[in-house]
Design an enzyme around this catalytic site. Sequence first.
Site, short mmCIF file in Angstrom:
data_model
loop_
_atom_site.label_atom_id
_atom_site.label_comp_id
_atom_site.label_asym_id
_atom_site.label_seq_id
_atom_site.Cartn_x
_atom_site.Cartn_y
_atom_site.Cartn_z
N ASP A 91 38.09 39.09 32.80
CA ASP A 91 38.05 37.88 33.61
C ASP A 91 39.44 37.23 33.55
O ASP A 91 40.30 37.63 32.76
CB ASP A 91 36.94 36.93 33.14
CG ASP A 91 36.55 35.95 34.25
OD1 ASP A 91 37.29 35.84 35.25
OD2 ASP A 91 35.51 35.29 34.13
C1 BGC Z 1 36.12 33.54 37.11
C2 BGC Z 1 35.71 34.82 37.81
C3 BGC Z 1 36.60 35.07 39.00
C4 BGC Z 1 38.03 35.10 38.53
C5 BGC Z 1 39.03 35.39 39.64
C6 BGC Z 1 37.61 33.50 36.83
O1 BGC Z 1 38.02 32.28 36.35
O2 BGC Z 1 35.40 33.42 35.91
O3 BGC Z 1 34.38 34.75 38.18
O4 BGC Z 1 36.24 36.26 39.63
O5 BGC Z 1 38.37 33.85 37.98
O6 BGC Z 1 39.17 34.34 40.49
#
Ligand code: BGC
Length: 728
Positions: A289
């Site tokens: 993530d």
């Molecule tokens: C979120 C994800 C997301 C990623 C990219 C993160 O902060 O938890 O769900 O896909 O950012 O934007």
Amino acid sequence: MKTNHPIILAISACLFASPVLLGQTYRDASAPVEDRVSDLISRMTLEEKVWQLNQAGFGNNRNINNIGEKLKHIPAEIGSLIYTDDDVTLRNAMQRKAVEDSRLGIPILFGYDVIHGFRTVYPISLAQACSWNPDLAREASRVAAREASGAGIDWTFSPMIDVARDPRWGRVAEGYGEDPYTNAIFAVGAVKGYQGDNLADEGTVAACLKHYIGYGASEGGRDYSCTDISDQAMWDTYMPPYQAGVKAGAATVMSSFNDINGIPATANRFLLTDVLKQRWNFDGFVVSDWNAVEQLVSQGIAADRAAAAAVALYAGVDMDMGSNAYGEHMVSLVESGIVSMDAIDASVARILALKFRLGLFEHPYTTEIPESQRVLLDSDRTTARRLAEESMVLLKNTDDVLPLRAGTTVALIGPMADNRGHLLGSWPGHGRDEDIVSVVDGLSQRIGNSKVLFSRGCDFEGTDTTLFAEALATAGKADVVVLCLGEKREWSGENASRASMELPGIQKKLLAALNRTGKPIVLVLTNGRPLILTDDEPYCSAIVEMWQPGIEGGNALAALLCGDVAPSGKLAMTFPRHVGQVPIYYNERPRARRDQGFYQDIPTEPLYPFAYGLSYTSFEYSDLGVEKQADGTFRATVRVTNTGSRDAAETVHWFISDPASSISRPARELKYFEKRMIPAGNSAVFVFDIDPVRDLAFVNSHGMPLFEAGAYIVSVNGQSVEINLAKQ
Ligand code: BGC
């Protein structure tokens, strides 16, 4: 001076251009993907490999949580970019840099959070689950994939399939509710919708199952916090959606922020490698993530970013999203022998394999066609409207106040009534205000401007009551009040935890004031989580949970209020009566004392349970039965009769209970559901074919399926029937 004959020049140009003759297997589209991958890896330097493991942000970022682009000058060798723009020309220019300026011409994988639509924004996932129509949700994902890929996106970070039981956690909006089976079914629908039959086909994007795993158990509903998950709950609650998504062929998986028994998911070799990659044979790649690799330092599992990079790669995180810890440290980690070249190659191979499967080497550029031909097509809007109609849940309808009678004059009141943006919810993709049909637009179009008297009444929050007087006067002129209240879109989603799930004080006050006018009130709610409506419910004749319905919300609501369609949504997440009941969900394990241990100060039951939802008609369930089949399976059937005067759809939820087992299983577990339209006065027989191993077995705390002889209860709408599995 010797000059080359033009024909000889042409022949040699052909020879040099041919990847096969040059031995460039990786450029040969007819070669098997594994051969192309290994050929390419054999040509790569360590630095080139490490770049493939990195993902950075690119474009105008609309996600305030992800600001701070770390790579100022994006190298041509970067593995992936989160492309937050929708400008195809810019995307292609960046791709050209990769293909033409890098030594090996490896195309970039462009990812984006296409969560519930790209430009045609659909209801949030929690709402979609309430439709109990995974085929329609799959169709919405297909449209989202087509729109996204037309704008240069190859990969979406969706579906989010974190079982979530704490509505204080803002991200409950992004998943499919509290039940593992529901999340699994919608996960499969989304993966198939995004990826189609073949990732190389036009209009498809790679899916990403996220956030693996247990993020939904964030303690106290606080985002990014720790989780405490028993091994049993891990296997019977959090794993099933992921297992189903992997089986459906999801191309990628995202590791989550939380820790599991002290080991953050992003550093968890057991879960990422032993289970996901080895036990489940997941052949795609794992992306962290956003910043999760670097965050291993905050989580106390790594002393610095270099250690975090080593730990994450060892655990099985193939691509580092956002933190650039791999980019900064991986080369020296390999050179110093801390990370092996084999480990690097294994991760690079997974990433390259997806690029080949997507056909990126053959078609790196997105064809630039005018926006009007690729987004917001009429059929897309129709899908958006249907999904919104089917997602809305009728929670209360006293004296059949709904549907509205023809000729009714409506006082349309509330801060959400003329608002557009908040109808999109979190992760609005590239949705634009001008695309959205607000409630006032939808209702006026349906019943005529003169029948809709609008007054905002108050803002979403604050204490200003100056608009109350006008709203009360407006109510006085109408037959019925439709009051649109709820949450701003930034109140749910990521980094949007809330301790209170009540409507803000000013909105509650407006409702109470309108109640004093004596006019019937239809409360319409727009929100990204279950709300606590205990105080408000008595003031309302009807309540419609509209959720965050996307761009067609206003039209869908108008159709529902006017009875053009009968409501068919049912809750995929329990609505508590009081925040003190949280966590509260239907499939808890049985209590030690069934008749004791309740709250002394409030009822223990929720206000609205899982699978609850009213219709404009009534359904009667009869003739529940079960028969053993020759092949050892069981066929359960129930007759559902539409006893009212309107055609309407009904969803039948089939639950299994295992009253005596070697572990204490949830009192009821959803194992199957089906939604069908039943014309007024007709009945339909719903069937659940029970495969004992699939539907009656359970997993133990090691994830091993166990299957035991004995009695099982099949229940549907409060009726039940027993199955007896004799010892073989
Ligand atoms: C979120 C994800 C997301 C990623 C990219 C993160 O902060 O938890 O769900 O896909 O950012 O934007």
